[in-house]
Scaffold this active site. Sequence first.
Site, PDB file in Angstrom:
ATOM      1  N   ASP A  60       0.863  -1.174   0.000  1.00  0.00           N
ATOM      2  CA  ASP A  60       0.000   0.000   0.000  1.00  0.00           C
ATOM      3  C   ASP A  60       0.901   1.226   0.000  1.00  0.00           C
ATOM      4  O   ASP A  60       1.716   1.411   0.908  1.00  0.00           O
ATOM      5  CB  ASP A  60      -0.890  -0.012   1.246  1.00  0.00           C
ATOM      6  N   SER A 140      -3.451  16.230 -12.664  1.00  0.00           N
ATOM      7  CA  SER A 140      -4.851  16.289 -13.072  1.00  0.00           C
ATOM      8  C   SER A 140      -5.188  17.726 -13.424  1.00  0.00           C
ATOM      9  O   SER A 140      -4.542  18.670 -12.946  1.00  0.00           O
ATOM     10  CB  SER A 140      -5.758  15.810 -11.930  1.00  0.00           C
ATOM     11  N   TYR A 153      -9.544  16.794  -2.986  1.00  0.00           N
ATOM     12  CA  TYR A 153      -8.906  16.158  -4.141  1.00  0.00           C
ATOM     13  C   TYR A 153      -8.135  17.192  -4.952  1.00  0.00           C
ATOM     14  O   TYR A 153      -6.973  16.959  -5.317  1.00  0.00           O
ATOM     15  CB  TYR A 153      -9.939  15.454  -5.022  1.00  0.00           C
TER      16      TYR A 153
END
Length: 252
Positions: A60, A140, A153
């Site tokens: 992870d 992004s 986010y």
Amino acid sequence: MNKIALITGASSGIGEACAHVFAREGYSLILTGRQSEKLEKLAEALNIQYNTEIAVSVFDIRDKAAVSHNLEVLPEAWKKVDVLVNNAGLSKGLEPVNLGNFDDWDQMIDTNIKGLLYATKIVSNWMVANGRGHIVNLGSIAGKEVYPNGNVYCATKHAVDALNKAMRIDLLPHGIKVTAVNPGAVETNFSNIRFKGDTERAKKVYEGFEPLVAADIAETIWFVVSRPAHVNINDLTIMPAAQANGVTFVRK
């Protein structure tokens, strides 16, 4: 051994597409992620199709100790990494900040920012020792602007944008290239994760226009990595033709 690419979050979506592209181009691969079965199946398929060497490392990205242990135990030959694709990332929830979920916030911050840093710290030191390398950070459009209910986010992707610029400066003396690739709407499992398995809501995100797909981003990453040695693309934003910014679309 061939050139080596290390791809985080390689079990699906853009990470999986990157694995296909780099294997096609003759790279050996280190594939990381949490889903052992998916990574092993991907490695087997790529080995059959491209006859490339693949190492699978399951952890992870949020777990600093696990990232360090699993990467550092790789054989020395695998530490000659030429390309690091910092792909692991996610969005959870889409609520105004006053209604946000603390666990969602922690998961996004721990994955998108801290996980990226954990992998980068280790691999960038390998690259410094090797005297070469290229780090590609998946940003992004959310790292270039903000949109309603995207608060945390967007904040994590703004952090990636800042880290990308800082890495470029810090690693410049070592001959290590750094690039951010910032997609708009890409139809992967991104929205399904954001909406916590609500597939109908996720589908509506992409209705009425043709979104990007994972292969579009993987090919773009390959483009920036395959430029001549004297060329570095610092920052690239890629959008569907039907999307102008984070919220403006033409839908039919």
